[in-house]
Design an enzyme around this catalytic site. Structure first.
Site, PDB file in Angstrom:
ATOM      1  N   LYS A 238       0.496  -1.122   0.119  1.00 42.55           N
ATOM      2  CA  LYS A 238       0.172  -0.405   0.147  1.00 42.55           C
ATOM      3  C   LYS A 238       0.926   1.132  -0.248  1.00 42.55           C
ATOM      4  CE  LYS A 238      -4.421   2.183   2.592  1.00 42.55           C
ATOM      5  NZ  LYS A 238      -5.012   1.562   3.826  1.00 42.55           N
TER       6      LYS A 238
ATOM      7  N   SER B 204      -9.645   2.117   2.888  1.00 34.77           N
ATOM      8  CA  SER B 204      -8.736   2.804   1.459  1.00 34.77           C
ATOM      9  C   SER B 204      -7.561   1.344   0.492  1.00 34.77           C
ATOM     10  CB  SER B 204      -8.294   3.899   2.287  1.00 34.77           C
ATOM     11  OG  SER B 204      -7.555   3.480   3.248  1.00 34.77           O
TER      12      SER B 204
ATOM     13  N   SER C 100     -10.290  -0.719   6.772  1.00 32.08           N
ATOM     14  CA  SER C 100      -9.601  -0.530   5.274  1.00 32.08           C
ATOM     15  C   SER C 100      -8.699  -1.520   5.069  1.00 32.08           C
ATOM     16  CB  SER C 100      -8.772   0.826   5.231  1.00 32.08           C
ATOM     17  OG  SER C 100      -8.999   1.507   4.805  1.00 32.08           O
TER      18      SER C 100
HETATM   19  N1  GLN Z   1     -13.421   3.632   6.007  1.00 33.16           N
HETATM   20  C1  GLN Z   1     -12.658   4.603   6.727  1.00 33.16           C
HETATM   21  C2  GLN Z   1     -12.601   5.967   6.690  1.00 33.16           C
HETATM   22  O1  GLN Z   1     -12.603   6.836   5.746  1.00 33.16           O
HETATM   23  C3  GLN Z   1     -11.331   3.828   7.030  1.00 33.16           C
HETATM   24  C4  GLN Z   1      -9.919   4.178   6.868  1.00 33.16           C
HETATM   25  C5  GLN Z   1      -8.510   3.594   6.710  1.00 33.16           C
HETATM   26  O2  GLN Z   1      -8.931   2.088   7.772  1.00 33.16           O
HETATM   27  N2  GLN Z   1      -8.095   3.375   6.523  1.00 33.16           N
HETATM   28  O3  GLN Z   1     -12.254   6.426   7.915  1.00 33.16           O
END
Ligand code: GLN
Length: 454
Positions: free
Chosen positions: A60, A135, A159
């Protein structure tokens, strides 16, 4: 096979399919080929006995990689070429794992669809009209499309697990403190964890084993031996006690997701486990608490992107204040700005008690709910997400629907617990994920149940 063969295979798959999936921001073909050649010289030696030796992976793009761009999918870091490796990268490299490239993500890991990337969206390999989740959408899509054998993602509120669910692969968010965060670009420091995305539970266990452990450069990483996770995959789950929170199969959760969980429970019963319905009564405060606390932490963490030290800098600012203002307005996307503004507001004098403090109190209650259930049960099971994947473009401007998608993953991060998502079926050709939550530092039990189930 040689390592070069594996790399050839990975690169040719990328060549064939990447224009449809777009899982990567950067692919470093030349470098990975030359690394593979070096590793081939070690074939047959002790070094080649590591389970990850010569295995192509995707990382990532918020995990810092030496001499390999690390953009966080943001204009702010478009040209950031780090001079060091994150601890997790040092650990993977020490095992001889190979980095084929850096995977796409929501900008600074804020989002659930990989559509907030500055560069391009990623498409779900099962059906490219749909998002891969986020994400860590690029990491999940790259594994699902067979471009790499494993990937690393980060999970602040879901995410890793949510994109794993949407892409039909296995994603583990370890206990907070299990894996070093050193060299991982911070979003919300008291939530963020790195974890593996793989096709099988066994692969997942092998990767987590490789990246776990104490690191003196991350004071929140724990002094605790790393278990042999692969060894815990005995297939035997007889007598295990499973808790199913009624809030996880209640309001806001689709019929398909509920049904997939109920039929998964039947499989687990056949394997000798038992289950009961329980309650996590403070779940309803999860979303609110999460978005206040993570945005607060993000507003502070992202203050470092000021146009002075590294990353994007605006052209010809008139003075220092304008340098900061223009750099940040031009460098960050809308979702990132939204979080910074929300967090700055929640932390401001006069509002701190009403928002930040309240949110932290709710967080404590959510943790207590889990502690109580996990003192009586081995694992907690529910859907990973309330619905299967969205269509591209469906929620990107509908922020509240997008935020609500994290309903079932967020409480786990608020508490700091470990949890996995494993594939548990399909609806209309789109995968569904089953979430298994375990006790602190008991990834072994989660892996055992997940492995027996898959
Ligand atoms: N969708 C969640 C957010 O937007 C989780 C993001 C994540 O785990 N990095 O904060």
């Amino acid at each position: 096979v040689t390592v070069s063969d594996l790399v050839d295979q990975s690169l040719s798959r990328i060549n064939d399919i990447e224009n449809k999936v777009k899982a990567f921001i950067t692919v470093d073909e030349e470098n990975v080929r030359s690394q593979a050649k070096k590793l081939d010289e070690q074939l047959g030696t002790d070094a080649s006995q590591h389970p990850l030796f010569g295995i192509p992976s995707g990382i990532k793009d918020n995990i810092v990689t030496q001499n390999l761009l690390t953009t966080c999918a943001s204009k702010m870091l478009e040209n950031f070429d780090p001079i060091y490796n994150a601890t997790v990268m040092e650990k993977l490299n020490a095992q001889g794992a190979l980095t084929v490239g850096k995977t796409n993500m929501d900008e600074f890991a804020m989002g659930s669809t990989t559509e907030t990337s500055y560069f391009h969206p990623t498409y779900n390999p099962w059906n490219t009209n749909y998002v891969p989740g986020g994400s860590s959408g690029g990491s999940a899509a790259a594994v699902a499309a067979g471009e790499v054998m494993f990937s690393l993602g980060t999970d602040t509120g879901g995410s890793i697990r949510q994109p794993a669910a949407f892409c039909g692969v296995v994603g583990m968010k370890p206990t907070y403190g299990r894996v070093s965060r050193w060299g991982v670009v911070a979003f919300a420091s008291s939530f963020d964890q790195v974890g593996p995305i793989t096709r099988t539970v066994e692969d997942n266990a092998a990767v987590l084993e490789a990246i776990s452990g104490h690191d003196h450069r991350d004071s929140t990483s724990i002094h605790r031996e790393v278990p042999n996770y692969v060894k815990s995959l005995t297939g035997d789950i007889r007598g295990m006690k499973i808790a199913v929170p009624k809030e996880y199969i209640g309001e806001g959760v689709s019929e398909e997701s509920k049904e997939a969980v109920l039929s998964s429970l039947k499989v687990l019963e056949k394997l000798g486990a038992t289950w009961e319905e329980v309650s996590l009564p403070h779940s309803e405060f999860g979303l609110g608490s999460y978005y206040i606390v993570t945005s607060s932490e993000a507003s502070s963490n992202l203050a470092r992107f000021d146009g002075v030290r590294y990353g994007y800098r605006t052209e010809d600012p008139k003075n220092l204040l304008e340098l900061y203002k223009k750099t940040r307005s031009e460098g960050f996307g809308d979702e990132v700005k939204r979080r910074i503004m929300l967090g700055t507001f929640a932390l401001s004098a006069g509002y701190y008690d009403a928002y930040y403090k309240k949110a932290q109190q709710a967080r404590a209650l959510i943790k207590k709910d889990f502690d109580e259930i996990l003192s009586k049960y081995d694992v907690i099971i529910g859907p990973t997400t309330p619905t299967p994947a969205y269509r591209i473009g469906e929620v990107v401007d509908d922020i509240l629907t997008m935020y609500a998608n994290d309903l079932l993953t967020i409480p786990v991060n608020l508490a700091g617990l470990p949890a996995i998502s494993v594939p548990c079926g399909f609806t209309n050709g789109l995968p569904l994920g089953l979430q298994m939550i375990g006790n602190y530092f008991d990834e072994e039990t989660i892996y055992r149940v997940a492995h027996a189930f898959e």
